[in-house]
Scaffold this active site. Structure first.
Site, PDB file in Angstrom:
ATOM      1  N   ASP A 180       0.814  -1.216   0.000  1.00 33.85           N
ATOM      2  CA  ASP A 180       0.000   0.000   0.000  1.00 33.85           C
ATOM      3  C   ASP A 180       0.842   1.258   0.000  1.00 33.85           C
ATOM      4  O   ASP A 180       0.437   2.291  -0.539  1.00 33.85           O
ATOM      5  CB  ASP A 180      -0.912   0.033   1.241  1.00 33.85           C
ATOM      6  CG  ASP A 180      -2.251  -0.579   0.943  1.00 33.85           C
ATOM      7  OD1 ASP A 180      -2.716  -1.400   1.738  1.00 33.85           O
ATOM      8  OD2 ASP A 180      -2.824  -0.224  -0.098  1.00 33.85           O
ATOM      9  N   ILE A 195       1.445   2.370  -3.491  1.00 39.07           N
ATOM     10  CA  ILE A 195       0.309   2.553  -4.383  1.00 39.07           C
ATOM     11  C   ILE A 195      -0.346   3.878  -4.047  1.00 39.07           C
ATOM     12  O   ILE A 195      -0.645   4.151  -2.887  1.00 39.07           O
ATOM     13  CB  ILE A 195      -0.739   1.426  -4.219  1.00 39.07           C
ATOM     14  CG1 ILE A 195      -0.111   0.065  -4.429  1.00 39.07           C
ATOM     15  CG2 ILE A 195      -1.885   1.624  -5.184  1.00 39.07           C
ATOM     16  CD1 ILE A 195      -1.095  -1.063  -4.212  1.00 39.07           C
ATOM     17  N   GLU A 213      -6.831   1.152   1.165  1.00 39.86           N
ATOM     18  CA  GLU A 213      -6.379   2.463   1.645  1.00 39.86           C
ATOM     19  C   GLU A 213      -6.429   3.422   0.463  1.00 39.86           C
ATOM     20  O   GLU A 213      -5.638   3.286  -0.465  1.00 39.86           O
ATOM     21  CB  GLU A 213      -4.955   2.363   2.199  1.00 39.86           C
ATOM     22  CG  GLU A 213      -4.905   1.775   3.580  1.00 39.86           C
ATOM     23  CD  GLU A 213      -3.511   1.781   4.184  1.00 39.86           C
ATOM     24  OE1 GLU A 213      -2.698   2.641   3.776  1.00 39.86           O
ATOM     25  OE2 GLU A 213      -3.243   0.935   5.029  1.00 39.86           O
ATOM     26  N   ASP A 261      -5.836   7.012  -1.104  1.00 39.61           N
ATOM     27  CA  ASP A 261      -5.008   8.152  -0.737  1.00 39.61           C
ATOM     28  C   ASP A 261      -5.650   9.479  -1.088  1.00 39.61           C
ATOM     29  O   ASP A 261      -5.617  10.421  -0.336  1.00 39.61           O
ATOM     30  CB  ASP A 261      -3.646   8.032  -1.437  1.00 39.61           C
ATOM     31  CG  ASP A 261      -2.961   6.745  -1.043  1.00 39.61           C
ATOM     32  OD1 ASP A 261      -2.657   5.936  -1.931  1.00 39.61           O
ATOM     33  OD2 ASP A 261      -2.791   6.530   0.162  1.00 39.61           O
ATOM     34  N   HIS A 281     -14.468   9.014 -18.152  1.00 45.24           N
ATOM     35  CA  HIS A 281     -15.067   9.396 -19.424  1.00 45.24           C
ATOM     36  C   HIS A 281     -14.057  10.219 -20.197  1.00 45.24           C
ATOM     37  O   HIS A 281     -13.454  11.145 -19.651  1.00 45.24           O
ATOM     38  CB  HIS A 281     -16.326  10.241 -19.189  1.00 45.24           C
ATOM     39  CG  HIS A 281     -17.474   9.454 -18.668  1.00 45.24           C
ATOM     40  ND1 HIS A 281     -18.176   8.574 -19.445  1.00 45.24           N
ATOM     41  CD2 HIS A 281     -18.040   9.413 -17.447  1.00 45.24           C
ATOM     42  CE1 HIS A 281     -19.128   8.017 -18.715  1.00 45.24           C
ATOM     43  NE2 HIS A 281     -19.074   8.503 -17.494  1.00 45.24           N
ATOM     44  N   CYS A 331     -13.403   6.072 -23.462  1.00 44.86           N
ATOM     45  CA  CYS A 331     -13.753   6.152 -24.874  1.00 44.86           C
ATOM     46  C   CYS A 331     -12.609   6.851 -25.607  1.00 44.86           C
ATOM     47  O   CYS A 331     -12.046   7.807 -25.079  1.00 44.86           O
ATOM     48  CB  CYS A 331     -15.021   7.000 -25.054  1.00 44.86           C
ATOM     49  SG  CYS A 331     -16.420   6.346 -24.151  1.00 44.86           S
ATOM     50  N   SER A 377     -15.548   2.917 -25.708  1.00 43.41           N
ATOM     51  CA  SER A 377     -15.372   1.744 -24.836  1.00 43.41           C
ATOM     52  C   SER A 377     -16.694   1.452 -24.170  1.00 43.41           C
ATOM     53  O   SER A 377     -17.347   2.356 -23.664  1.00 43.41           O
ATOM     54  CB  SER A 377     -14.341   2.041 -23.742  1.00 43.41           C
ATOM     55  OG  SER A 377     -13.068   2.039 -24.255  1.00 43.41           O
ATOM     56  N   SER A 398     -19.432  -0.680 -21.572  1.00 46.63           N
ATOM     57  CA  SER A 398     -19.486  -1.285 -20.248  1.00 46.63           C
ATOM     58  C   SER A 398     -19.974  -2.716 -20.379  1.00 46.63           C
ATOM     59  O   SER A 398     -20.569  -3.098 -21.385  1.00 46.63           O
ATOM     60  CB  SER A 398     -20.431  -0.493 -19.349  1.00 46.63           C
ATOM     61  OG  SER A 398     -21.700  -0.445 -19.926  1.00 46.63           O
TER      62      SER A 398
END
Lengths: 559, 387
Positions: free
Chosen positions: B74, B77, B113, B115, B159, B201, B227, B229
């Site tokens: 973590d 990241i 976690e 951030d 998006h 997209c 793209s 869903s």
């Protein structure tokens, strides 16, 4: 079990209090306390050996010279009228109040850095706390720990009513516990059940306390509290039967090996003969404690004793209801707040405080912190009790400064017995600059809860002696006199709509202006700068052939 | 004669085989040390707000889950989620975010976690995290503390359009800004190699403008394509994942820390038959051949362990801290708690001494104007009558 390290002695205690509520819900309150006999603020020797006390918090305390720190994260609102008073109250969202040591020269700088560091420790957006939502109360929020000097210049209070609490806040909170989430009472803290509740509040309280009964030296106390109220219908499936497994989807298997005491208390005051609900496994240990002005009886389960867990090595408390509980005793102090008015220009904030004591009057301290974009008209402030004007004996008002400071209003009001007191103040909504709006401004803007602090007359004599073996839930607030107890009530936060502009307007204006300029100016420019020639229209084919023949013949051509 | 010839032939074949095996062995060992990175970082960003964009948060959390499972801790990241879906009041199962319908897989987990959350996810904060230009009081968990031997994985979802990605419905980041941010990172040597994955997209437009070395990019759709869903869940009421990340998650679930899967397998994830859009990738700026780059070079944190047989002498244990000198002289007076609501004290409280501030600009200007007008009308010589 644990060897005492020479020099600094720290000890850890954990407890869980389960209190069935009259509405069928159940209230569980966890408290984890680490007591450490050391001095973070000492210059000569830096503390470097941490055992039970978490190092991240210890370093924060010494770096920013913090005397007291209280931070809480709450989801949901505590319904005082249905549930009574909580052991440790907290407002919805995040609340942080800190007392700094008097050696600090730049309190605002320390405050700003402290909020940033805490936002990293607790994975919360506490960095949004800045001067526009920080206040310096002048009489509320006195220190809960040891000390004599209370210069309010070293106090800072801020609240973020919009802050969301979820597993990402629970994870670092659990990491601060000595046993983590592996042993003891903290195995019950599973996020899928804790957040599927009506109320969830986790807090960290750090303050200096008396080390022993003589109170000659200080020790640092870290309390991590988690209050949760499980709803009868969402978690309980409508059946009035609660067990540890139903509430937390886990049972207890052992006490935390690092804890000197690990206990579970179940409130059986309303069930003296066992006619209301049945508690299993039965335990002979009973304990009485005076908490929140009432003497309550508890069944105690001591987890450090191995026989608690029985043959299956697991303890699952079960409460099964047999009869219907009567009406709840009305809590003595209760407060509400709402916005009145219509439209997006003006409004009125009403705060209503109820004193339900039949014959005693007592004073309350009301603290209101309103953001600068709701411009309060303090000349319209009225305080009425029983439809008569009630003049407060102390008013402290600090006006807001646009984009710098919020409003702060503190009043000491005497509440007559068995009455309703209403505080009203009108306000006007300001128009913000377009960059100051949040990405979802049509949701509205939050105003933090009002805080009502009071010394409420107690029905039984409170215990003013400080003893080591007092249960944690009754020893949080220091008791100075026997006849009253200190309580803090938070009102609802408000959600007000500010006049929101249409954010697509800059784009629309640019398009329209460019079109008008191009069409209007462009045409005008063409008219002025271009020369025009008359163009001969082309003749149809038949006439062209006729013209050709006429040219050959030498005759004048057609038009 | 033929027997000797056969023996010689056999010897030659065996020696050839041995040389061949030896070469393979060295190349494998050589490969092990050729990746050149010593630590791994991941920056995972979800840029969409509101409940109907649940799938973008689920996308980011599924990559987070894979990356954590394969070993990145973590502390390495930086997770940025623009809205809270797990504890949203519309979520019928609080503290969960599902990626598969029928609530099969909870990608939110028990030890997440985050951030940067909520309003903190802005273009400015994202670029500051990448370039490292953060205010000094920013805590460590919010910083990308990478060095020149770090392999960084950057995942963006939300998006987007041709050349931009929308942040929280109120601002955009353009592909040029992103390319410049990566160039800043390269010039400050903040990465060894960088893998950029985007699921929006027209995602391929975002990596068109990159010009820094050692960058590899993947996108879920080409310019001009959307793209899509994947599947809605009827109990939750929204689409749970995007197609590209759904198949990416399925692919990553097969990968384990010792897996030898390489980037060419990653490029094959979600072909057009499954994804409807055409995923694209860009490897021209990358030095190594994608076939030799392991998935775990970016998604995992494979540590190189060195085993030693020497004994190491530890230093003497920490001395117990010296007793406080205060324990010698006994404090006679006992400390007390503060009164929580001292009514008498509050009523008689003196008003707070306000710090004196010099007069504001407006007041100064007003007084200057009054004095000027006075002196103009009456003249300086009349001053002596006043003083």
């Amino acid at each position: 079990c644990c060897q005492r390290h020479p020099g600094s002695v720290d000890q850890f205690q954990e407890e869980l209090v389960i209190r069935p509520l009259h509405s069928g819900d159940i209230y569980a309150s966890f408290q984890f306390r680490t007591l450490w006999d050391t001095d973070f603020l000492q210059e000569r020797q830096k503390v470097s050996h941490y055992r039970l006390f978490p190092k991240s918090l210890g370093q924060v305390l010494s770096k920013f010279s913090v005397r007291e720190l209280h931070i809480s994260f709450t989801q949901g609102f505590w319904r005082t009228m249905q549930w009574g008073q909580p052991f440790i109250p907290s407002p919805p969202g995040a609340e942080l109040w800190v007392w700094f040591h008097d050696t600090v020269s730049d309190v605002d700088g320390n405050w700003k850095e402290l909020t940033n560091v805490l936002s990293g420790i607790f994975c919360a957006s506490l960095n949004f706390i800045d001067l526009t939502n920080t206040v310096q109360p002048s009489a509320s929020f006195k220190p809960l720990g040891l000390g004599n000097a209370t210069d309010h210049r070293f106090l800072r209070y801020a609240t973020l009513p919009r802050e969301i609490v979820c597993t990402e806040n629970l994870t670092p909170w659990k990491k601060l516990l000595p046993c983590g989430s592996k042993a003891g009472l903290s195995v019950l803290l599973k996020s899928e059940k804790l957040f599927h509740s009506s109320f969830h509040s986790q807090a960290v309280h750090i303050r200096p306390v008396c080390q022993d009964e003589q109170c000659t030296s200080k020790a640092w106390e870290l309390r991590q509290t988690l209050n949760v109220v499980f709803d009868l219908y969402t978690s309980g499936q409508g059946k009035k039967e609660w067990s540890l497994f139903k509430m937390f989807s886990r049972t207890l298997t052992e006490a935390c090996p690092l804890a000197t005491s690990s206990k579970v208390y179940v409130d059986i005051t309303d069930n003296p003969e066992g006619e209301l609900f049945e508690l299993s496994p039965a335990t002979p240990l009973l304990s009485q404690a005076v908490v929140l002005g009432d003497r309550r009886t508890y069944s105690v389960f001591d987890l450090t004793r191995a026989e608690m867990f029985g043959q299956l090595r697991s303890l699952n408390l079960l409460l099964r209801w047999k009869g219907d509980s009567g009406d709840m005793l009305r809590p003595l102090l209760h407060a509400e707040r709402y916005v009145a008015g219509f439209g997006l220009q003006t409004g009125e904030i009403h705060t209503v405080i109820y004193n339900n004591h039949p014959y005693r009057a007592f004073p309350v301290l009301l603290m209101d912190s309103v953001p600068w974009y709701l411009q309060l008209y303090i000349h319209t402030l009225t305080v009425t009790s029983k439809s008569r004007d009630n003049k407060p004996s102390y008013i402290h008002y600090q006006p807001a400064k646009d984009r710098h400071r919020p409003h702060l209003l503190e009043m000491l009001i005497q509440l007559p017995p068995h009455s309703m007191t209403e505080v009203t103040v009108q306000f006007e909504r300001a128009l913000l600059k377009w960059t100051e709006y949040t990405p979802d401004p049509n949701h509205g803007f939050y105003v933090g809860s009002s805080v009502v602090s009071a010394l409420v007359p107690s029905m039984v004599a409170m215990n003013t002696n400080f003893t080591q073996d007092q249960p944690l839930f009754s020893s949080f607030v220091p008791v100075k006199e026997e006849s009253s107890y200190f309580v803090r009530v938070y009102t609802e936060p408000l959600l007000v709509n500010l006049p929101t502009p249409d954010f697509s307007m800059p784009y629309n204006v640019i398009c329209l202006t460019c079109t008008v300029v191009a069409v209007g100016y462009g045409s005008f420019y063409n008219l002025l700068t271009r020369t025009f020639q008359v163009d001969e229209p082309s003749l149809p084919l038949a006439k062209r052939l006729a013209n050709l023949i006429r040219r050959i013949r030498g005759v004048p051509l057609l038009a | 004669m033929s027997h000797d010839f056969l023996q010689m032939h056999l010897k030659a074949v065996i020696s050839c085989l041995l040389i061949f095996l030896y070469k393979v062995h060295t190349t494998k060992a050589g490969q092990f040390f050729s990746s050149g990175h010593t630590n791994n970082w991941a920056v995972l960003v979800c840029t969409s707000r509101f409940w109907f964009n649940y799938r973008h948060v689920a996308n980011t959390l599924s990559v987070y889950r894979s990356v954590k499972r394969l070993g990145i801790p973590d502390s390495h990241i930086v997770l940025m989620l623009a809205d809270d879906m797990a504890c949203n009041y519309r979520n019928p199962k609080p503290a969960t975010v599902f990626s598969h319908k029928n609530m099969e897989l909870n990608v939110y987990g028990d030890d997440v976690e985050v951030d940067y959350r909520g309003y903190e996810v802005t273009v400015e904060n994202f670029l500051r995290v990448l370039t490292g230009r953060l205010p000094p009081s920013t805590p460590r968990s919010k910083r990308l503390l990478s060095d020149d031997r770090s392999n960084i994985l950057i995942y963006l979802t939300g998006h987007g359009g041709n050349g931009f990605l929308k942040f929280q419905d109120s601002e955009e980041i353009s592909n040029m800004e992103l390319a410049d941010a990566f160039e800043q990172m390269w010039q400050k040597r903040r990465y060894n190699e960088l893998l950029f994955i985007i699921d929006t997209c027209q995602g391929a437009s975002m990596y068109e403008r990159f010009y820094s070395p050692n960058l590899m990019a993947l996108a879920s759709s080409q310019v001009g394509e959307d793209s899509l869903s994947h599947q809605p869940d009827l109990a939750i009421g929204v689409h749970l994942m995007d197609k590209y990340t759904f198949y990416l998650l399925e692919f990553l679930e097969e990968v384990h820390p010792a897996s030898q899967a390489n980037m060419n397998d990653l490029f094959k994830v979600c072909p057009q038959s499954q994804c409807v859009s055409t995923p694209g990738h860009r490897t021209d700026l990358f030095q190594r051949d994608p076939g030799s780059v392991l998935i775990t070079d970016f998604f995992g944190s494979v540590r190189k362990v060195e085993i030693t047989k020497d004994t190491i002498n530890l230093t003497s244990p920490v001395e117990p801290p010296i007793q406080r000198s205060g324990s010698g002289d006994i404090q006679i007076e006992s400390l007390t708690y503060v009164d929580q609501l001292p009514v008498a004290e509050i009523i008689h409280q003196k008003p707070k001494q306000k710090d004196w501030h010099p007069p504001d600009g407006f007041i100064l200007g007003l007084w200057t104007l009054i004095l000027l007008v006075f002196f103009q009308t009456y003249g300086i010589k009349h001053l002596k009558h006043i003083f």
